[in-house]
Design an enzyme around this catalytic site. Structure first.
Site, PDB file in Angstrom:
ATOM      1  N   ARG A  17       0.802  -1.227   0.000  1.00  0.00           N
ATOM      2  CA  ARG A  17       0.000   0.000   0.000  1.00  0.00           C
ATOM      3  C   ARG A  17       0.842   1.287   0.000  1.00  0.00           C
ATOM      4  NH1 ARG A  17      -4.089  -0.809   4.718  1.00  0.00           N
ATOM      5  NH2 ARG A  17      -2.723  -2.553   5.214  1.00  0.00           N
ATOM      6  N   ASN A 226       0.910   1.804   7.042  1.00  0.00           N
ATOM      7  CA  ASN A 226       0.657   0.970   5.868  1.00  0.00           C
ATOM      8  C   ASN A 226       0.616   1.781   4.584  1.00  0.00           C
ATOM      9  OD1 ASN A 226       0.154  -1.591   7.368  1.00  0.00           O
ATOM     10  ND2 ASN A 226      -1.465  -0.341   8.258  1.00  0.00           N
ATOM     11  N   ALA A 405      36.667  44.983  -1.243  1.00  0.00           N
ATOM     12  CA  ALA A 405      35.359  44.616  -1.809  1.00  0.00           C
ATOM     13  C   ALA A 405      35.472  44.347  -3.304  1.00  0.00           C
ATOM     14  CB  ALA A 405      34.358  45.737  -1.555  1.00  0.00           C
TER      15      ALA A 405
END
Ligand code: UD1
Ligand code: CA
Length: 455
Positions: A17, A226, A405
């Site tokens: 299932r 299940n 930077a």
């Protein structure tokens, strides 16, 4: 001295299932395969052996049972037949034999302990954990008379009066090790499903003059899985349990229902967690850590006093030391952040080692992958990495260095150095107005040309 416990875990059912190529007991639940929860829970009983019953060819399930032994049930002829397959592996065991299902991961160690203790005390040949079911229809019913369990009737074999009983079998059974071979050997398949029912061990024990008992537990523990829908229900139940335990241990959660934990998530006291945070497996969080909203953390240690998020992603192999700040849209992968280091905005740090008190500017990328191999970036302590820098690994930046930077750093930077890894700026005085006039004329000319062609 008390005799030792043996545990048999039944996991040879088909699990059809689930509609899955993955065996049912390996579906994940709170970050672990379902079976690992069962093994963890029974492991805390300190059994002398654990035996897994698997179906033929289920090598991955056998691996999940390792280092415990597995035996193969040749055909799925029922729970009684499955338990019987374990008898060879139980040879010489005289203490209690606890049989549990691989697809019922919510049964607590405490409940199993209560069952074993009751069986020992009352010298029962068979004991089961039972529960009052809101909807008893899928379960075997426990027929109890004068305090003793007489038999278990499976739903398909029950008459109307028996169907009305709501005291049900959880599937957890404890058998006396000295009798287990005899009891299981006597099980037959003369029933509605033509299966060998483990539950028949009760009536068989009683007929032989032995004692059988039922110990009551909570329905929430005995939900079996299940289907995928039941998996989701179990996930929620387990999450509730884990969140409850975390809060009881001193963790604050703004909105517990949106915090997703793994079975092994470890918290010290005074951790605070905002809404919508997920912890994958393998996370340890020290005290006084604040994890703000929308973070995803997996396989990492977070040191005391760290501030994480909002919107941070910390991936496996990362180690975040004390008092580190990891801000929004920062991703760490296999990266160590030294004590007090900061990466507050928009960064990817992969395979990196960032020294104590270093500051990683917004937009920094540790370029760890060249299309073939992954390489490390090592940043010493007290380094400043300016915004929008790319650290092209393998590369090392020494203590106290400053990366300006917008740099692309491809060579090692020694301690104390300043590194520029960018084109030099040129500034032309008074040239802005002529440039604008030129651009404006060009745009107007393009517009005229466009009109002509579309006429
Ligand atoms: C079982 C019980 C029922 C109980 C219910 C609780 C029996 C006969 N019935 O029913 O009383 O109320 O659980 O959920 O025991 N398995 C094998 N080999 C097999 C068959 C099953 O290993 O041949 C394993 C499955 O992988 C599973 C477990 O045993 O882990 C339970 O089997 P399942 O068929 O789901 O039992 P139920 O019919 O639900
Ligand atoms: Ca079942």
């Amino acid at each position: 001295m008390k005799s030792s416990i043996a545990v048999v875990v039944l996991a040879a059912g088909a699990g059809t299932r689930m509609k899955s190529a993955l065996p049912k007991v390996l579906h994940p639940l709170a970050g672990w395969p379902m079976l690992r929860h069962v093994l963890d829970n029974v492991g805390r009983l300190k059994p002398s052996r654990i035996v897994g019953v698997i179906s033929p060819g289920a090598a991955v399930v056998a691996e999940a049972f390792a280092p415990h032994r597995t035996v193969v049930q040749k055909r799925p002829l029922g729970t009684g037949d499955a338990a019987k397959a374990a008898l060879g592996a139980l040879k010489g065991h005289r203490g209690p034999v606890l049989v549990v299902f691989g697809d019922a991961p919510l049964v607590t160690t405490a409940s199993m302990q209560r069952l074993v203790a009751a069986c020992r005390k009352q010298e029962a040949a068979v004991g089961v954990l039972g529960f009052i079911a809101r909807d008893p229809s899928p379960y075997g019913r426990l027929i109890v008379r004068r305090g003793q369990l007489e038999r278990i009737v499976e739903s398909k074999d029950a008459d109307e009066a028996e169907k009305a009983i709501d005291f049900c079998n959880s599937g957890v059974m404890c058998l006396d090790g000295r009798l287990v071979a005899t009891l299981l050997g006597a099980i037959r398949n003369d029933n509605a499903k033509r299966e060998f029912y483990l539950t028949d061990a009760v009536a068989i024990a009683r007929a032989a003059g032995h004692k059988a008992i039922a110990v009551e537990g909570e329905e929430t523990e005995f939900q079996g899985i299940n289907s995928r829908a039941e998996l989701a229900v179990a996930e929620r139940a387990l999450q509730d349990r884990l969140r409850g335990a975390a809060m009881a241990a001193g963790v604050t959660m703004t909105d517990p229902a949106t915090v997703w934990l793994s079975a092994d998530t470890r918290f010290a006291a005074d951790v605070s967690i905002g809404p919508n945070v997920r912890f994958g497996p393998g996370v340890t969080v020290a005290s006084n850590v604040e994890i703000k909203a929308f973070c995803d953390i997996e396989g990492a240690r977070i040191g005391a006093g760290a501030i994480i998020g909002p919107f941070a992603r910390i991936r496996p192999g990362s180690d975040v030391a004390e008092d580190v700040h990891i801000g929004n849209f920062v991703e760490l992968k296999a990266t160590r952040m030294g004590r007090g280091a900061k990466a507050n905005h928009l960064a990817y740090l992969g395979d990196s080692d960032i020294g104590a008190r270093s500051n990683i500017g917004a937009g920094t990328i540790a370029v760890n992958y060249d299309g073939y191999g992954k390489w490390r970036t090592v940043v010493g302590p007290e380094v400043f990495v300016g915004s929008n820098s790319a650290l092209v690994a393998p590369v090392r930046i020494g203590k106290g260095a400053n990366v300006t930077a917008g740099s692309v750093i491809t060579e090692d930077v020694p301690a104390g150095a300043v590194a520029f890894g960018r084109a030099r700026q040129t500034t032309k005085k008074g040239r802005a107005a002529p440039l604008r006039a030129k651009l404006k004329a060009r745009a107007a000319a393009a517009k005229r040309a466009h009109k002509k062609t579309t006429k």
